[in-house]
Design a protein around this motif. Structure first.
Motif, short mmCIF file in Angstrom:
data_model
loop_
_atom_site.label_atom_id
_atom_site.label_comp_id
_atom_site.label_asym_id
_atom_site.label_seq_id
_atom_site.Cartn_x
_atom_site.Cartn_y
_atom_site.Cartn_z
N VAL A 1 -28.43 27.86 66.68
CA VAL A 1 -27.17 27.06 66.37
C VAL A 1 -26.09 28.18 65.94
O VAL A 1 -26.33 28.94 65.19
CB VAL A 1 -27.48 26.19 65.25
CG1 VAL A 1 -26.01 25.26 65.12
CG2 VAL A 1 -28.58 25.23 65.51
N TYR A 2 -24.95 28.02 66.67
CA TYR A 2 -23.73 29.08 66.28
C TYR A 2 -22.65 27.93 66.03
O TYR A 2 -22.06 27.17 66.77
CB TYR A 2 -23.21 29.86 67.41
CG TYR A 2 -24.54 30.84 67.78
CD1 TYR A 2 -24.73 32.08 66.89
CD2 TYR A 2 -25.57 30.43 68.98
CE1 TYR A 2 -25.80 32.83 67.20
CE2 TYR A 2 -26.53 31.25 69.09
CZ TYR A 2 -26.67 32.58 68.20
OH TYR A 2 -27.53 33.52 68.49
N TYR B 1 -27.66 25.99 71.14
CA TYR B 1 -27.90 26.66 72.57
C TYR B 1 -29.31 26.60 72.51
O TYR B 1 -30.06 26.88 71.57
CB TYR B 1 -27.49 27.93 72.45
CG TYR B 1 -26.13 28.15 72.45
CD1 TYR B 1 -25.13 28.41 71.21
CD2 TYR B 1 -25.28 28.18 73.55
CE1 TYR B 1 -23.91 28.52 71.07
CE2 TYR B 1 -24.03 28.18 73.49
CZ TYR B 1 -23.31 28.27 72.42
OH TYR B 1 -21.81 28.73 72.40
N VAL C 1 -32.34 28.55 74.10
CA VAL C 1 -32.53 29.68 74.79
C VAL C 1 -33.92 29.74 75.35
O VAL C 1 -34.94 29.78 74.67
CB VAL C 1 -32.48 30.86 73.53
CG1 VAL C 1 -32.94 32.25 73.97
CG2 VAL C 1 -31.32 30.93 72.82
#
Lengths: 420, 112
Positions: free
Chosen positions: B45-46, B51, B53
């Motif tokens: 988490v950004y 996302y 991966v």
């Protein structure tokens, strides 16, 4: 005649100027780490490019436009003092040499322009960016700096408090970033392809350099080595600490984990929000400004996904929202005991100051939005603002600068001839 | 001759290297790899954006051995790289037609 020069003040402002100048390379790392590995050099070059073009313009006509002979409270006369030849001689009446103020303010103009670049990462023609930087700083930054900080500026005389640049720097750059993100459009694959930060240690290094330099930015804005500078220093530190905690707690509750990108982002959000307010609040007030900014900005960075604009590195969520937060909170949290000497709503000062803060915030926001849209669309029409799709997909670093940031064992590089 | 290839968890590399050396196998090639098997990837988490991966980092080990050592080498690798957790990887063996040592020009088992 005896000189009024104060060597302590002068030494501090020259030092603070160097601190603030270092913020722009710091920003290059902060932004550079957040993009993908194929566009990190271009991202960093947008900051360095701003240093080049804005630094030269500042000396030629920037300082006269921002702080020179006033024209109607709106801007200074760019032709009166062009090239700064009029400031070379020592003025015995000044405690701080004019050139020290020129130096200090130059660094603010530079970083304001560089901040915008985060909204249009990975896809902007370098030449178009440089043209934008020169035009924008002239038509948008210099006038707003004049309104807020020059002795004849209309917002200055209104009594709006923006100690170190909540309106001039952050609201201004934030809304300009929004305008450009809309004009340039989304990156290819936005919302589908992974665009996670390629180097979080760079981001944290950048946040550290920004925090360090920001003490020059805020405490230097006292323009003296005095009590005000010291109060501002402490407020700047503690608001930033509180904002980092606020952002991390928000993440922990919402996403389950406190992240390093969240810590770096919270630091910057806190610095942004305390910038206008650092002279007008107590340390407790600064903690509140910081926590509110950390939480609000952590939530605001999600807006772009809902509204559908690719503000790549959250210039809007951090700088526009953080700048508005700090500028408006002055109206609530200002205390007359602090150096600015004004009471806000919570300290019995009524809504008077809040009204002035709102006028300053929305004047800067509205002017910057309209002018940036005009400049941005003009550049888009005459020459284009965006690189080709092929250049964007293969990596803007190679397409625009002819370089790549990383070489892994030389694989994938064909090098049969070296020309010297 | 056989080529034993293993895709393993990166943090098991040291253990596998030591085990192979201890078993008398003096040479291997290591490369960084990415992939997924049944465990799929993980989520990152950004700034609130998630996302998935799906390609996770792995290490690929390649060992050339004589026919009679292949089963033993495979066992050694499996023993050293196993944690019992999902994502431990795979080991496979394929026949090799010829091997040449570049420096001396030796062929076949002499080059192992």
């Amino acid at each position: 005649m005896e000189s009024a020069l104060n060597s302590g003040d002068t030494a501090w402002i020259l030092t603070a100027s160097a601190l603030v100048l270092l913020m722009t390379p710091g920003l290059a790392f902060f932004y550079g780490g957040m993009v993908r590995g194929k566009s990190v050099l271009n991202m960093m070059m947008m900051s360095f490019g701003a240093m080049g073009i804005v630094g030269v313009i500042w000396v030629l006509w920037g300082y006269p436009m921002a702080f020179g002979t006033d024209i109607g409270g709106f801007l200074g006369n760019p032709f009166d003092g062009f090239g700064l030849g009029n400031l070379l001689a020592a003025n015995p009446e000044e405690s701080l040499p004019s050139m020290a103020f020129v130096a200090f303010q130059a660094t603010f103009a530079i970083i304001t322009v560089a901040l915008i670049s985060g909204a249009i990462a990975d896809r902007t023609k370098f030449g178009a960016w440089m043209a934008f930087a020169g035009i924008w700083v002239t038509l948008v930054y210099f006038p707003i700096a004049h309104w807020v900080w020059a002795g004849d500026g209309w917002l200055f005389n209104l009594g709006a408090i923006d100690f170190a640049g909540g309106t001039v720097v952050h609201i201004n750059a934030g809304v300009a970033g929004l305008a450009l993100a809309i004009i340039l459009g989304k990156r290819k694959g936005w919302g589908k392809d992974p665009m996670r930060p390629h180097n979080l240690p760079f981001v944290m290094l950048g946040a550290g350099l920004l925090w360090f330099g920001w003490f020059g930015f805020n405490a230097g804005s006292a323009l003296a080595a005095d009590n005000t500078a010291s109060v501002v220093w402490v407020n700047t530190m503690v608001a930033t600490c509180a904002a980092m905690l606020g952002w991390l707690i928000t993440e922990k509750i919402r996403d389950g984990k406190a992240t390093s990108l969240g810590a770096a982002s919270g630091v910057v959000a806190g610095l942004v929000a305390i910038t206008p307010a650092c002279s007008s609040v107590s340390p407790i007030g600064a903690i509140i400004v910081g926590v509110v900014a950390g939480v609000v900005c952590a939530l605001a960075v999600g807006l772009k996904w809902k509204l559908g604009y690719d503000d790549s590195l959250d210039v809007v969520g951090v700088h526009l929202v953080g700048g508005l937060t700090g500028t408006l909170l002055i109206g609530f949290l200002a205390t007359a005991a602090a150096p600015a000497g004004v009471d806000g709503l919570f300290y019995g000062g009524g809504v008077d100051q809040l009204g002035k803060q709102a006028i300053a915030a929305f004047a800067a926001l509205g002017y910057s939005l309209v002018l940036t849209l005009i400049i941005g669309y003009a550049i888009k029409m005459f020459g284009g603002f965006r690189v080709s799709e092929e250049a964007e997909v293969n990596g803007i670093d190679l397409a625009v600068h002819g370089e790549t940031a990383y070489e892994t064992l030389g694989i994938g590089r064909v090098s049969t001839e070296v020309k010297a | 001759m056989k080529l034993v290839t293993a895709v393993i968890q990166p943090h098991r590399l040291e253990a596998v290297k030591e085990a192979l050396l201890g078993a008398g196998i003096h040479g291997l090639t290591v490369s960084e790899a990415s992939g997924y098997g049944r465990q799929k990837g993980h989520t990152e988490v950004y700034r609130g954006a998630e996302y998935v991966v799906d390609l996770v980092p792995k290490v690929r080990i390649e060992v050339l051995v004589n026919d009679e050592d292949a089963a033993m080498a495979t066992e050694v690798v499996i023993k050293a790289s196993s944690s019992g957790q999902i994502g431990d990887g795979k080991v496979w063996t394929v026949p090799v037609e010829d091997v040449t040592r570049v420096r001396t020009g030796e062929h076949g088992p002499d080059a192992i």
